[in-house]
Design a protein around this motif. Structure first.
Motif, PDB file in Angstrom:
ATOM      1  N   GLN A   1      40.694  36.399  43.888  1.00  0.00           N
ATOM      2  CA  GLN A   1      41.866  35.508  43.817  1.00  0.00           C
ATOM      3  C   GLN A   1      43.005  36.046  44.687  1.00  0.00           C
ATOM      4  O   GLN A   1      43.689  35.270  45.358  1.00  0.00           O
TER       5      GLN A   1
ATOM      6  N   THR B   1      45.415  35.792  35.438  1.00  0.00           N
ATOM      7  CA  THR B   1      43.985  35.471  35.436  1.00  0.00           C
ATOM      8  C   THR B   1      43.257  36.084  34.236  1.00  0.00           C
ATOM      9  O   THR B   1      42.060  36.365  34.295  1.00  0.00           O
TER      10      THR B   1
ATOM     11  N   PHE C   1      38.881  32.230  29.991  1.00  0.00           N
ATOM     12  CA  PHE C   1      39.202  33.506  30.640  1.00  0.00           C
ATOM     13  C   PHE C   1      38.945  34.657  29.674  1.00  0.00           C
ATOM     14  O   PHE C   1      38.933  34.466  28.460  1.00  0.00           O
TER      15      PHE C   1
ATOM     16  N   SER D   1      31.506  31.840  36.703  1.00  0.00           N
ATOM     17  CA  SER D   1      32.094  33.169  36.701  1.00  0.00           C
ATOM     18  C   SER D   1      30.943  34.165  36.685  1.00  0.00           C
ATOM     19  O   SER D   1      29.838  33.846  36.228  1.00  0.00           O
TER      20      SER D   1
ATOM     21  N   SER E   1      36.491  34.949  38.379  1.00  0.00           N
ATOM     22  CA  SER E   1      36.627  33.578  37.886  1.00  0.00           C
ATOM     23  C   SER E   1      35.744  32.605  38.669  1.00  0.00           C
ATOM     24  O   SER E   1      35.383  32.851  39.816  1.00  0.00           O
TER      25      SER E   1
ATOM     26  N   VAL F   1      39.586  29.060  40.388  1.00  0.00           N
ATOM     27  CA  VAL F   1      40.374  29.733  41.429  1.00  0.00           C
ATOM     28  C   VAL F   1      41.055  28.676  42.310  1.00  0.00           C
ATOM     29  O   VAL F   1      42.252  28.759  42.596  1.00  0.00           O
TER      30      VAL F   1
ATOM     31  N   GLU G   1      50.326  38.312  40.866  1.00  0.00           N
ATOM     32  CA  GLU G   1      49.091  38.027  40.134  1.00  0.00           C
ATOM     33  C   GLU G   1      48.916  39.084  39.053  1.00  0.00           C
ATOM     34  O   GLU G   1      49.093  40.269  39.318  1.00  0.00           O
TER      35      GLU G   1
END
Ligand code: SAH
Length: 220
Positions: free
Chosen positions: A100, A159, A211, A60, A70, A75, A92
């Motif tokens: 992404q 995400t 994340f 990342s 990410s 991904v 998303e």
């Protein structure tokens, strides 16, 4: 930067991108559509120019505002997991750099993406239009609420990690739809897949991931 330098980066990136795809395969990403999409989308335009040379490493990277793009493996894994629902419309949460979104946009009919930091949205939009990806709709809002006006969705991908799965997102899943979401309050979170079957939600953990947290409210 001169034309010559730009060309240099372009050529290097095609080769290092091919190497990234080989690594993804070695790490178990088998969906050819996902691999092809990631092969065609230049990840280096989604990071700051100073970091472009590191864009095809499996890590990342910072994208400003304390956020990160990410890791390619994550991904790929999340996209592969989303595609198992054969989705046409995907929501998303956490547009970030837009990478992404770009990968998804080349694989599904329409992508709806929500981001709480205004400054990231403007840049993400520029990148997506530079790649002529016109099937992504971005909204400046708190993604904890999903995007009720556009739902239900065939798949929802989050995400950023909440401590608990937001109920609103489950409510915006279509029948047979799936939510792919990292959950946890620590450094490492569970990547969960939650599938809606009638009144039931079937949940599995597919991986452990890292994340940034899913925050509340909006930020300029
Ligand atoms: N998908 C992005 C990943 C960015 S990191 C990419 O490919 O680059 C996660 C993003 O989620 C950050 O941009 C962060 O601002 C955003 N985010 C965090 N909490 C959010 C919320 N409640 N609503 C919308 N976006 C949120």
């Amino acid at each position: 930067m001169s034309d010559f330098d730009l060309q240099g980066i372009g050529m290097t990136s095609a080769r290092t991108r091919a190497r990234m795809i080989d690594r993804l395969k070695q790490n178990g990403i088998a969906n050819m559509d996902v691999l092809d999409a990631m092969k065609s989308i230049p990840r280096h335009i989604f990071v700051d120019e100073a970091l472009a040379h590191r864009a095809y490493e499996d890590s990342s990277l910072p994208i400003g505002f304390g956020q990160t793009i990410s890791q390619p493996y994550v991904v790929a894994l999340m996209t592969q997991t989303v595609l198992e629902a054969a989705p046409q419309r995907v929501l998303e949460i956490g547009t970030g750099s837009g990478y992404q979104s770009a990968v998804l946009a080349s694989l599904v009919r329409r992508v709806y993406s929500v981001e709480r930091i205004k400054g990231l949205i403007d840049r993400a939009k520029d990148r997506l239009s530079a790649l002529k990806l016109r099937n992504v709709l971005i909204k400046y809002d708190d993604g904890n609420m999903g995007w009720p006006q556009q739902g239900p969705f065939d798949a929802i991908i989050v995400t950023a990690a909440p401590e608990r799965v937001p109920e609103e997102l489950l409510g915006q899943l279509d029948e047979g739809g799936r939510l792919v979401i990292p959950v946890g309050n620590g450094d490492v979170q569970e990547l969960r897949v939650i599938e809606k079957n009638g009144k039931e939600f079937n949940e599995t953990v597919v991986e452990y991931v890292r994340f940034v947290p899913l925050l509340r409210g909006m930020q300029p």
